[in-house]
Design an enzyme around this catalytic site. Structure first.
Site, PDB file in Angstrom:
ATOM      1  N   GLU A 183      -9.549  -1.165   5.677  1.00 39.32           N
ATOM      2  CA  GLU A 183     -10.218  -0.495   6.554  1.00 39.32           C
ATOM      3  C   GLU A 183     -11.766  -1.307   6.402  1.00 39.32           C
ATOM      4  O   GLU A 183     -11.806  -2.764   5.878  1.00 39.32           O
ATOM      5  CB  GLU A 183     -10.205   0.514   6.823  1.00 39.32           C
ATOM      6  CG  GLU A 183      -9.181   1.381   6.715  1.00 39.32           C
ATOM      7  CD  GLU A 183      -8.650   1.269   7.742  1.00 39.32           C
ATOM      8  OE1 GLU A 183      -9.012   0.602   8.599  1.00 39.32           O
ATOM      9  OE2 GLU A 183      -8.419   2.464   8.202  1.00 39.32           O
TER      10      GLU A 183
ATOM     11  N   ASP B  59      -7.829  -1.791  14.140  1.00 41.75           N
ATOM     12  CA  ASP B  59      -9.124  -1.871  13.875  1.00 41.75           C
ATOM     13  C   ASP B  59      -9.754  -2.836  13.556  1.00 41.75           C
ATOM     14  O   ASP B  59      -9.906  -3.455  12.487  1.00 41.75           O
ATOM     15  CB  ASP B  59      -9.983  -0.810  13.563  1.00 41.75           C
ATOM     16  CG  ASP B  59      -9.152  -0.664  12.086  1.00 41.75           C
ATOM     17  OD1 ASP B  59      -7.678  -1.314  11.498  1.00 41.75           O
ATOM     18  OD2 ASP B  59      -9.173   0.466  10.702  1.00 41.75           O
TER      19      ASP B  59
ATOM     20  N   HIS C 279      -7.588  -4.292  10.757  1.00 42.70           N
ATOM     21  CA  HIS C 279      -7.207  -4.007   9.108  1.00 42.70           C
ATOM     22  C   HIS C 279      -5.614  -4.310   8.272  1.00 42.70           C
ATOM     23  O   HIS C 279      -5.232  -4.589   9.362  1.00 42.70           O
ATOM     24  CB  HIS C 279      -6.820  -2.303   8.488  1.00 42.70           C
ATOM     25  CG  HIS C 279      -6.033  -1.593   9.106  1.00 42.70           C
ATOM     26  ND1 HIS C 279      -5.481  -0.579   9.932  1.00 42.70           N
ATOM     27  CD2 HIS C 279      -5.076  -1.635   8.321  1.00 42.70           C
ATOM     28  CE1 HIS C 279      -5.233   0.361   9.819  1.00 42.70           C
ATOM     29  NE2 HIS C 279      -3.997  -0.597   9.264  1.00 42.70           N
TER      30      HIS C 279
ATOM     31  N   ASP D  96       0.814  -1.282   0.000  1.00 37.93           N
ATOM     32  CA  ASP D  96      -0.209  -0.518  -0.456  1.00 37.93           C
ATOM     33  C   ASP D  96       0.694   0.877  -0.603  1.00 37.93           C
ATOM     34  O   ASP D  96       2.168   0.947   0.479  1.00 37.93           O
ATOM     35  CB  ASP D  96      -1.286   0.430   1.080  1.00 37.93           C
ATOM     36  CG  ASP D  96      -0.131  -0.050   2.565  1.00 37.93           C
ATOM     37  OD1 ASP D  96       0.921  -0.905   2.650  1.00 37.93           O
ATOM     38  OD2 ASP D  96      -0.994  -0.630   3.612  1.00 37.93           O
TER      39      ASP D  96
HETATM   40  C1  GLP Z   1      -0.744   0.808   8.580  1.00 39.59           C
HETATM   41  C2  GLP Z   1      -0.165  -0.013   7.531  1.00 39.59           C
HETATM   42  C3  GLP Z   1      -0.252  -1.612   7.799  1.00 39.59           C
HETATM   43  C4  GLP Z   1       0.262  -2.165   8.787  1.00 39.59           C
HETATM   44  C5  GLP Z   1       0.001  -1.438   9.955  1.00 39.59           C
HETATM   45  C6  GLP Z   1       0.632  -1.499  11.329  1.00 39.59           C
HETATM   46  O1  GLP Z   1      -1.106   1.375   8.491  1.00 39.59           O
HETATM   47  N1  GLP Z   1      -0.665  -0.065   6.387  1.00 39.59           N
HETATM   48  O2  GLP Z   1       0.305  -2.429   6.705  1.00 39.59           O
HETATM   49  O3  GLP Z   1       0.171  -3.231   9.245  1.00 39.59           O
HETATM   50  O4  GLP Z   1       0.021   0.220   9.494  1.00 39.59           O
HETATM   51  O5  GLP Z   1       1.235  -0.794  11.508  1.00 39.59           O
HETATM   52  P1  GLP Z   1       2.461  -1.270  12.778  1.00 39.59           P
HETATM   53  O6  GLP Z   1       3.293  -2.534  12.472  1.00 39.59           O
HETATM   54  O7  GLP Z   1       3.704   0.433  12.703  1.00 39.59           O
HETATM   55  O8  GLP Z   1       1.170  -0.842  14.104  1.00 39.59           O
END
Ligand code: GLP
Length: 243
Positions: A142, A135, A137, A67
């Site tokens: 989402e 959440d 995702h 993404d």
């Molecule tokens: C972002 C990314 C996700 C990731 C999430 C959790 O939203 N788009 O791919 O899994 O954050 O991030 P973190 O690993 O920093 O908690």
């Protein structure tokens, strides 16, 4: 089917994740699905260490990131393009043209999403790395996102923007409202998936993903239908699991 590994701390989680990956990254012409966020950073350090110490080469590796924010130029310090270069690509010998990151800073993001999905479909991803949002995702899919989605544009929830504000000097107004993301169906095509989560703020999402109902309210619950998912957790992220 989930194979669950629980470790004491982040360092051990990253080492265990690399253990799951290592035969794949060392094989010829690997196709890797890569993720951003803080969860995979330790794993990327392990890959860099292995490249430096054992000479594992990425010269024939192809990668696809999940993404990217819409509206941030590639050069922005918080773009996922910059994140991947700083945390992995600049330290291994992957070729720039083989390291795909969705393009979020362009005139026609819908067209960019379609082109990304078309390119992704030319390959079979050997292993997809995932984190998880608080959440539920995965990538930027989402709650409410359809299970059959392919690469698309997604509006970020308030919770995700709050979670990610820490990367934007704590200022939620600086966090983009839209992202381009591989869809849930795109992710499910990967042969193997490894999901990394640490910290108590992920515990409910992990419980919902593994033990909850399969529902678009928890996008990660779609992984219940994949036949090869390894989940690497620390004790805090695993704390709400019943067994
Ligand atoms: C972002 C990314 C996700 C990731 C999430 C959790 O939203 N788009 O791919 O899994 O954050 O991030 P973190 O690993 O920093 O908690």
């Amino acid at each position: 089917m989930f194979n669950i590994i629980i470790k004491d701390n982040y360092d051990e989680v990253s080492k265990a994740a690399f253990d799951v990956m290592k035969d794949i990254v060392r094989k010829d012409k690997a196709v890797l699905g890569l993720a951003t966020g803080s969860s995979p950073v330790g794993l990327y350090k392990e890959m860099i260490r292995d490249h430096q110490e054992n000479g594992t080469s990425y010269k024939d590796t192809v990668s696809f990131n999940l993404d990217e924010y819409i509206g941030l130029p590639k050069s922005h310090r918080e773009s996922y393009y910059t994140f991947m270069h700083e945390n992995l690509f600049n330290h291994i010998d992957i070729k720039e043209e083989n390291a795909h990151v969705p393009l979020g800073d362009c005139e026609d993001p819908e067209k960019s999403a379609k082109e990304y999905e078309d390119e992704l479909k030319k390959y079979e991803v050997d292993i997809q790395i995932l984190g998880i949002g608080s959440d539920g995702h995965i990538a930027f899919n989402e709650p409410g996102c359809p299970f059959d989605s392919e690469t698309h544009i997604m509006e970020l929830t308030e919770q995700t923007r709050e979670d990610n504000a820490r990367f934007f000097d704590g200022n939620i107004d600086e966090v983009p409202k839209l992202a381009i993301t591989q869809g849930l169906a795109s992710i499910m095509r990967a042969k193997k998936i490894i999901l990394i989560a640490t910290g108590a703020n992920k515990a409910q999402a992990i419980k919902d993903m593994i033990e909850g109902e399969k529902t678009v309210d928890c996008p990660a619950s779609i992984l219940q239908d994949h036949n090869d998912v390894t989940v690497v957790l620390d004790k805090d992220a695993a704390s709400k699991l019943s067994k």
